[in-house]
Scaffold this motif. Structure first.
Motif, PDB file in Angstrom:
ATOM      1  N   ASP A   1       0.860  -1.185   0.000  1.00 38.21           N
ATOM      2  CA  ASP A   1       0.000   0.000   0.000  1.00 38.21           C
ATOM      3  C   ASP A   1       0.900   1.240   0.000  1.00 38.21           C
ATOM      4  OD1 ASP A   1      -1.735   2.103   0.461  1.00 38.21           O
ATOM      5  OD2 ASP A   1      -2.817   1.095   2.084  1.00 38.21           O
ATOM      6  N   LEU A   2       1.158   1.777  -1.168  1.00 38.59           N
ATOM      7  CA  LEU A   2       2.088   2.897  -1.313  1.00 38.59           C
ATOM      8  C   LEU A   2       1.670   4.095  -0.472  1.00 38.59           C
ATOM      9  CD1 LEU A   2       4.667   3.790  -2.863  1.00 38.59           C
ATOM     10  CD2 LEU A   2       3.132   4.808  -4.547  1.00 38.59           C
ATOM     11  N   GLU A   3       0.391   4.410  -0.470  1.00 34.15           N
ATOM     12  CA  GLU A   3      -0.072   5.567   0.290  1.00 34.15           C
ATOM     13  C   GLU A   3       0.181   5.419   1.789  1.00 34.15           C
ATOM     14  OE1 GLU A   3      -3.808   7.527  -0.666  1.00 34.15           O
ATOM     15  OE2 GLU A   3      -3.866   6.317  -2.489  1.00 34.15           O
ATOM     16  N   ALA A   4       0.099   4.202   2.294  1.00 40.25           N
ATOM     17  CA  ALA A   4       0.366   3.970   3.714  1.00 40.25           C
ATOM     18  C   ALA A   4       1.861   3.993   4.012  1.00 40.25           C
ATOM     19  CB  ALA A   4      -0.232   2.627   4.143  1.00 40.25           C
TER      20      ALA A   4
ATOM     21  N   GLY B   1      15.585  17.357   0.432  1.00 38.51           N
ATOM     22  CA  GLY B   1      14.768  18.540   0.659  1.00 38.51           C
ATOM     23  C   GLY B   1      13.316  18.178   0.426  1.00 38.51           C
ATOM     24  N   PRO B   2      12.460  19.170   0.209  1.00 38.91           N
ATOM     25  CA  PRO B   2      11.041  18.878  -0.018  1.00 38.91           C
ATOM     26  C   PRO B   2      10.866  17.924  -1.202  1.00 38.91           C
ATOM     27  CG  PRO B   2      11.382  21.228   0.231  1.00 38.91           C
ATOM     28  CD  PRO B   2      12.739  20.609   0.148  1.00 38.91           C
ATOM     29  N   ILE B   3      10.025  16.938  -1.020  1.00 40.07           N
ATOM     30  CA  ILE B   3       9.788  15.929  -2.053  1.00 40.07           C
ATOM     31  C   ILE B   3       8.644  16.398  -2.951  1.00 40.07           C
ATOM     32  CG2 ILE B   3       9.225  13.514  -2.505  1.00 40.07           C
ATOM     33  CD1 ILE B   3      11.877  13.935  -0.927  1.00 40.07           C
ATOM     34  N   SER B   4       8.847  16.238  -4.262  1.00 40.34           N
ATOM     35  CA  SER B   4       7.802  16.650  -5.197  1.00 40.34           C
ATOM     36  C   SER B   4       7.108  15.474  -5.872  1.00 40.34           C
ATOM     37  CB  SER B   4       8.370  17.583  -6.265  1.00 40.34           C
ATOM     38  OG  SER B   4       9.366  16.925  -7.023  1.00 40.34           O
ATOM     39  N   TYR B   5       7.813  14.363  -6.050  1.00 41.65           N
ATOM     40  CA  TYR B   5       7.288  13.309  -6.921  1.00 41.65           C
ATOM     41  C   TYR B   5       7.813  11.952  -6.484  1.00 41.65           C
ATOM     42  CZ  TYR B   5       5.077  12.463 -11.475  1.00 41.65           C
ATOM     43  OH  TYR B   5       4.220  12.100 -12.479  1.00 41.65           O
ATOM     44  N   VAL B   6       6.946  10.938  -6.576  1.00 37.81           N
ATOM     45  CA  VAL B   6       7.333   9.544  -6.369  1.00 37.81           C
ATOM     46  C   VAL B   6       6.852   8.768  -7.586  1.00 37.81           C
ATOM     47  CG1 VAL B   6       7.075   7.482  -4.945  1.00 37.81           C
ATOM     48  CG2 VAL B   6       7.138   9.746  -3.859  1.00 37.81           C
TER      49      VAL B   6
ATOM     50  N   GLU C   1       2.865  -3.200  -9.055  1.00 37.83           N
ATOM     51  CA  GLU C   1       3.490  -3.706  -7.836  1.00 37.83           C
ATOM     52  C   GLU C   1       2.887  -3.122  -6.559  1.00 37.83           C
ATOM     53  OE1 GLU C   1       7.832  -4.614  -9.827  1.00 37.83           O
ATOM     54  OE2 GLU C   1       7.624  -2.851  -8.566  1.00 37.83           O
ATOM     55  N   TRP C   2       1.959  -2.205  -6.708  1.00 35.68           N
ATOM     56  CA  TRP C   2       1.378  -1.534  -5.547  1.00 35.68           C
ATOM     57  C   TRP C   2      -0.143  -1.502  -5.662  1.00 35.68           C
ATOM     58  CZ3 TRP C   2       4.593  -0.077  -1.678  1.00 35.68           C
ATOM     59  CH2 TRP C   2       5.950   0.027  -1.985  1.00 35.68           C
ATOM     60  N   VAL C   3      -0.810  -1.392  -4.528  1.00 37.04           N
ATOM     61  CA  VAL C   3      -2.244  -1.146  -4.504  1.00 37.04           C
ATOM     62  C   VAL C   3      -2.476   0.199  -5.184  1.00 37.04           C
ATOM     63  CG1 VAL C   3      -4.206  -0.670  -2.975  1.00 37.04           C
ATOM     64  CG2 VAL C   3      -2.547  -2.439  -2.354  1.00 37.04           C
ATOM     65  N   LYS C   4      -3.573   0.320  -5.908  1.00 40.82           N
ATOM     66  CA  LYS C   4      -3.870   1.568  -6.619  1.00 40.82           C
ATOM     67  C   LYS C   4      -3.794   2.756  -5.659  1.00 40.82           C
ATOM     68  CE  LYS C   4      -7.388   3.774  -9.435  1.00 40.82           C
ATOM     69  NZ  LYS C   4      -6.916   4.065 -10.704  1.00 40.82           N
ATOM     70  N   ALA C   5      -3.064   3.783  -6.078  1.00 40.62           N
ATOM     71  CA  ALA C   5      -2.868   4.975  -5.253  1.00 40.62           C
ATOM     72  C   ALA C   5      -3.410   6.202  -5.980  1.00 40.62           C
ATOM     73  CB  ALA C   5      -1.374   5.160  -4.964  1.00 40.62           C
ATOM     74  N   ARG C   6      -3.792   7.209  -5.217  1.00 40.29           N
ATOM     75  CA  ARG C   6      -4.215   8.457  -5.847  1.00 40.29           C
ATOM     76  C   ARG C   6      -3.015   9.164  -6.463  1.00 40.29           C
ATOM     77  NH1 ARG C   6      -5.598  11.510  -0.130  1.00 40.29           N
ATOM     78  NH2 ARG C   6      -4.199  10.141   0.971  1.00 40.29           N
ATOM     79  N   THR C   7      -3.245  10.167  -7.255  1.00 39.73           N
ATOM     80  CA  THR C   7      -2.151  10.834  -7.967  1.00 39.73           C
ATOM     81  C   THR C   7      -1.458  11.907  -7.144  1.00 39.73           C
ATOM     82  OG1 THR C   7      -3.688  12.388  -8.988  1.00 39.73           O
ATOM     83  CG2 THR C   7      -3.152  10.388 -10.235  1.00 39.73           C
TER      84      THR C   7
END
Length: 151
Positions: free
Chosen positions: A45-48, A62-67, A73-79
């Motif tokens: 669960d990527l979001e978790a 520093g501040p993260i912008s993108y993953v 390979e992961w449970v569906k995650a929001r954008t």
């Protein structure tokens, strides 16, 4: 006239991790190999999983912008997901290399992590993570994952 360098991390504070992620990074310096370290999430669960990972990686990036991650390979995650007072984009792609995530900071720095499958036994996961974080290791993701089979 040139623009002054943006300092995106000034005044920015990442929320601390709730749980220390199982993460090993190569030391800072000239990067070698196909990955910059390894991450062993507890679930698919990527979001978790990602908030604690980003809390730790923000020290380096520093501040993260993108993953970026491989969708299958992961449970569906929001954008987009909230992290502290910001939003981080989550990009799922079919062509993202298997068993990897790429984390990008606002300043353009990034790390590519080998993702050790959550179900991997602890000895195998440890061997994979140690190999992936070895400073001179330039092995492929497949070879690094195979290192866990030998443990």
């Amino acid at each position: 006239m040139t623009q002054p360098d943006a300092r995106p991390s000034v005044g920015w504070k990442e929320p601390p991790p709730q749980h220390t992620p199982r993460l090993r990074l190569k030391p800072k310096g000239p990067l070698t190999g196909r990955v910059d370290g390894a991450w062993w999430p507890h679930t698919d669960d990527l979001e978790a999983e990602v908030p604690d990972l980003l809390a730790v990686l923000s020290v380096r990036l520093g501040p993260i912008s993108y993953v970026l991650y491989k969708m299958t390979e992961w449970v569906k995650a929001r954008t987009k997901m909230p992290i502290g007072d910001r939003f981080v984009r989550l990009g799922g792609y079919q062509r993202q290399p298997s068993n990897t995530v790429e984390v990008q900071g606002l300043g353009g720095r990034k790390v590519v992590l080998l993702v050790v499958p959550a179900a991997t036994d602890p000895e195998g996961a440890h061997a994979i993570m140690m190999a992936a974080s070895a400073p001179e290791n330039a092995s492929s993701v497949e070879d690094l994952l195979a290192a866990g089979d030998d443990a």
